[in-house]
Design a protein around this motif. Sequence first.
Motif, PDB file in Angstrom:
ATOM      1  N   MET A  44       0.851  -1.168   0.000  1.00 47.79           N
ATOM      2  CA  MET A  44       0.000   0.000   0.000  1.00 47.79           C
ATOM      3  C   MET A  44       0.895   1.229   0.000  1.00 47.79           C
ATOM      4  O   MET A  44       1.795   1.347   0.825  1.00 47.79           O
ATOM      5  N   HIS A  45       0.652   2.132  -0.926  1.00 45.08           N
ATOM      6  CA  HIS A  45       1.444   3.349  -1.059  1.00 45.08           C
ATOM      7  C   HIS A  45       0.551   4.550  -0.776  1.00 45.08           C
ATOM      8  O   HIS A  45      -0.460   4.747  -1.445  1.00 45.08           O
ATOM      9  N   GLU A  46       0.912   5.359   0.235  1.00 48.10           N
ATOM     10  CA  GLU A  46       0.124   6.542   0.562  1.00 48.10           C
ATOM     11  C   GLU A  46       0.455   7.666  -0.398  1.00 48.10           C
ATOM     12  O   GLU A  46       1.624   7.992  -0.612  1.00 48.10           O
ATOM     13  N   ILE A  47      -0.578   8.251  -0.993  1.00 49.86           N
ATOM     14  CA  ILE A  47      -0.416   9.317  -1.970  1.00 49.86           C
ATOM     15  C   ILE A  47      -0.454  10.679  -1.284  1.00 49.86           C
ATOM     16  O   ILE A  47       0.426  11.499  -1.473  1.00 49.86           O
ATOM     17  N   ASP A  48      -1.499  10.943  -0.500  1.00 48.82           N
ATOM     18  CA  ASP A  48      -1.587  12.192   0.242  1.00 48.82           C
ATOM     19  C   ASP A  48      -2.595  12.069   1.371  1.00 48.82           C
ATOM     20  O   ASP A  48      -3.288  11.062   1.504  1.00 48.82           O
ATOM     21  N   VAL A  49      -2.640  13.121   2.193  1.00 55.06           N
ATOM     22  CA  VAL A  49      -3.567  13.204   3.312  1.00 55.06           C
ATOM     23  C   VAL A  49      -4.284  14.536   3.190  1.00 55.06           C
ATOM     24  O   VAL A  49      -3.649  15.571   2.990  1.00 55.06           O
ATOM     25  N   THR A  50      -5.604  14.525   3.287  1.00 58.49           N
ATOM     26  CA  THR A  50      -6.374  15.757   3.175  1.00 58.49           C
ATOM     27  C   THR A  50      -7.309  15.899   4.364  1.00 58.49           C
ATOM     28  O   THR A  50      -7.698  14.908   4.996  1.00 58.49           O
ATOM     29  N   ASP A  51      -7.660  17.131   4.669  1.00 64.54           N
ATOM     30  CA  ASP A  51      -8.720  17.431   5.628  1.00 64.54           C
ATOM     31  C   ASP A  51      -9.957  17.772   4.804  1.00 64.54           C
ATOM     32  O   ASP A  51      -9.871  18.585   3.879  1.00 64.54           O
ATOM     33  N   GLU A  52     -11.069  17.155   5.114  1.00 61.95           N
ATOM     34  CA  GLU A  52     -12.315  17.427   4.403  1.00 61.95           C
ATOM     35  C   GLU A  52     -13.430  17.644   5.411  1.00 61.95           C
ATOM     36  O   GLU A  52     -13.528  16.925   6.395  1.00 61.95           O
ATOM     37  N   THR A  53     -14.247  18.660   5.160  1.00 61.19           N
ATOM     38  CA  THR A  53     -15.421  18.906   5.981  1.00 61.19           C
ATOM     39  C   THR A  53     -16.639  18.541   5.155  1.00 61.19           C
ATOM     40  O   THR A  53     -16.777  18.972   4.009  1.00 61.19           O
ATOM     41  N   TRP A  54     -17.501  17.717   5.730  1.00 62.44           N
ATOM     42  CA  TRP A  54     -18.720  17.289   5.065  1.00 62.44           C
ATOM     43  C   TRP A  54     -19.917  17.867   5.802  1.00 62.44           C
ATOM     44  O   TRP A  54     -19.958  17.885   7.039  1.00 62.44           O
ATOM     45  N   ASN A  55     -20.890  18.351   5.026  1.00 68.71           N
ATOM     46  CA  ASN A  55     -22.133  18.901   5.574  1.00 68.71           C
ATOM     47  C   ASN A  55     -23.227  17.852   5.432  1.00 68.71           C
ATOM     48  O   ASN A  55     -23.332  17.190   4.395  1.00 68.71           O
ATOM     49  N   PHE A  56     -24.037  17.718   6.467  1.00 66.69           N
ATOM     50  CA  PHE A  56     -25.118  16.739   6.480  1.00 66.69           C
ATOM     51  C   PHE A  56     -26.440  17.437   6.735  1.00 66.69           C
ATOM     52  O   PHE A  56     -26.499  18.433   7.450  1.00 66.69           O
ATOM     53  N   GLY A  57     -27.491  16.895   6.154  1.00 69.72           N
ATOM     54  CA  GLY A  57     -28.839  17.394   6.379  1.00 69.72           C
ATOM     55  C   GLY A  57     -29.791  16.227   6.475  1.00 69.72           C
ATOM     56  O   GLY A  57     -29.762  15.316   5.655  1.00 69.72           O
ATOM     57  N   CYS A  58     -30.618  16.227   7.513  1.00 65.15           N
ATOM     58  CA  CYS A  58     -31.565  15.143   7.728  1.00 65.15           C
ATOM     59  C   CYS A  58     -32.882  15.461   7.029  1.00 65.15           C
ATOM     60  O   CYS A  58     -33.500  16.493   7.295  1.00 65.15           O
ATOM     61  N   GLY A  59     -33.307  14.580   6.149  1.00 63.67           N
ATOM     62  CA  GLY A  59     -34.576  14.740   5.449  1.00 63.67           C
ATOM     63  C   GLY A  59     -35.772  14.398   6.317  1.00 63.67           C
ATOM     64  O   GLY A  59     -36.909  14.642   5.940  1.00 63.67           O
ATOM     65  N   HIS A  60     -35.528  13.861   7.495  1.00 66.66           N
ATOM     66  CA  HIS A  60     -36.614  13.483   8.406  1.00 66.66           C
ATOM     67  C   HIS A  60     -36.973  14.635   9.342  1.00 66.66           C
ATOM     68  O   HIS A  60     -38.123  15.036   9.409  1.00 66.66           O
ATOM     69  N   CYS A  61     -35.970  15.190  10.052  1.00 63.37           N
ATOM     70  CA  CYS A  61     -36.256  16.236  11.044  1.00 63.37           C
ATOM     71  C   CYS A  61     -35.719  17.613  10.653  1.00 63.37           C
ATOM     72  O   CYS A  61     -36.005  18.599  11.314  1.00 63.37           O
ATOM     73  N   GLY A  62     -34.892  17.691   9.577  1.00 59.97           N
ATOM     74  CA  GLY A  62     -34.368  18.963   9.115  1.00 59.97           C
ATOM     75  C   GLY A  62     -33.083  19.419   9.794  1.00 59.97           C
ATOM     76  O   GLY A  62     -32.559  20.478   9.469  1.00 59.97           O
ATOM     77  N   HIS A  63     -32.564  18.641  10.734  1.00 63.35           N
ATOM     78  CA  HIS A  63     -31.327  19.005  11.438  1.00 63.35           C
ATOM     79  C   HIS A  63     -30.157  19.073  10.455  1.00 63.35           C
ATOM     80  O   HIS A  63     -30.067  18.255   9.540  1.00 63.35           O
ATOM     81  N   GLN A  64     -29.265  20.057  10.620  1.00 61.89           N
ATOM     82  CA  GLN A  64     -28.080  20.212   9.771  1.00 61.89           C
ATOM     83  C   GLN A  64     -26.845  20.254  10.660  1.00 61.89           C
ATOM     84  O   GLN A  64     -26.878  20.845  11.740  1.00 61.89           O
ATOM     85  N   TRP A  65     -25.762  19.624  10.188  1.00 63.89           N
ATOM     86  CA  TRP A  65     -24.512  19.609  10.939  1.00 63.89           C
ATOM     87  C   TRP A  65     -23.364  19.345   9.983  1.00 63.89           C
ATOM     88  O   TRP A  65     -23.575  19.002   8.835  1.00 63.89           O
ATOM     89  N   SER A  66     -22.150  19.537  10.466  1.00 66.21           N
ATOM     90  CA  SER A  66     -20.972  19.257   9.652  1.00 66.21           C
ATOM     91  C   SER A  66     -19.980  18.446  10.473  1.00 66.21           C
ATOM     92  O   SER A  66     -19.983  18.499  11.706  1.00 66.21           O
ATOM     93  N   VAL A  67     -19.138  17.679   9.760  1.00 63.21           N
ATOM     94  CA  VAL A  67     -18.152  16.811  10.395  1.00 63.21           C
ATOM     95  C   VAL A  67     -16.832  16.965   9.644  1.00 63.21           C
ATOM     96  O   VAL A  67     -16.811  16.966   8.416  1.00 63.21           O
TER      97      VAL A  67
END
Length: 98
Positions: free
Chosen positions: A1-24
């Motif tokens: 296994m050869h590591e190419i790079d490392v990134t930081d990514e922020t993902w946004n989430f939205g719940c279609g059931h209750c409407g709550h929004q958050w990010s991770v």
Amino acid sequence: MHEIDVTDETWNFGCGHCGHQWSVAYEVHHNEAPGGDQVRMWLRNGRPSMAPGGGVPCPSCQEGLRVNATRDGALERTARRPVDDLMGTGMPPVMRGD
């Protein structure tokens, strides 16, 4: 296994059931497996995690089937640090394919 790079990514989430929004925030290790396949390892708070599209439940209502995930700056990917800086750090190899 050869590591190419490392990134930081922020993902946004939205719940279609209750409407709550958050990010991770995730740390993503991009690797190349023997044979050339691309493999990503996802970390949250330094621990292995499921990929964002892998059924993340809503922290408000626990619904997991109607949660939408989008990457913050979806077309932007910035290397967190050079791969050479990671070599020899004693990080355990954890492999997870997408």
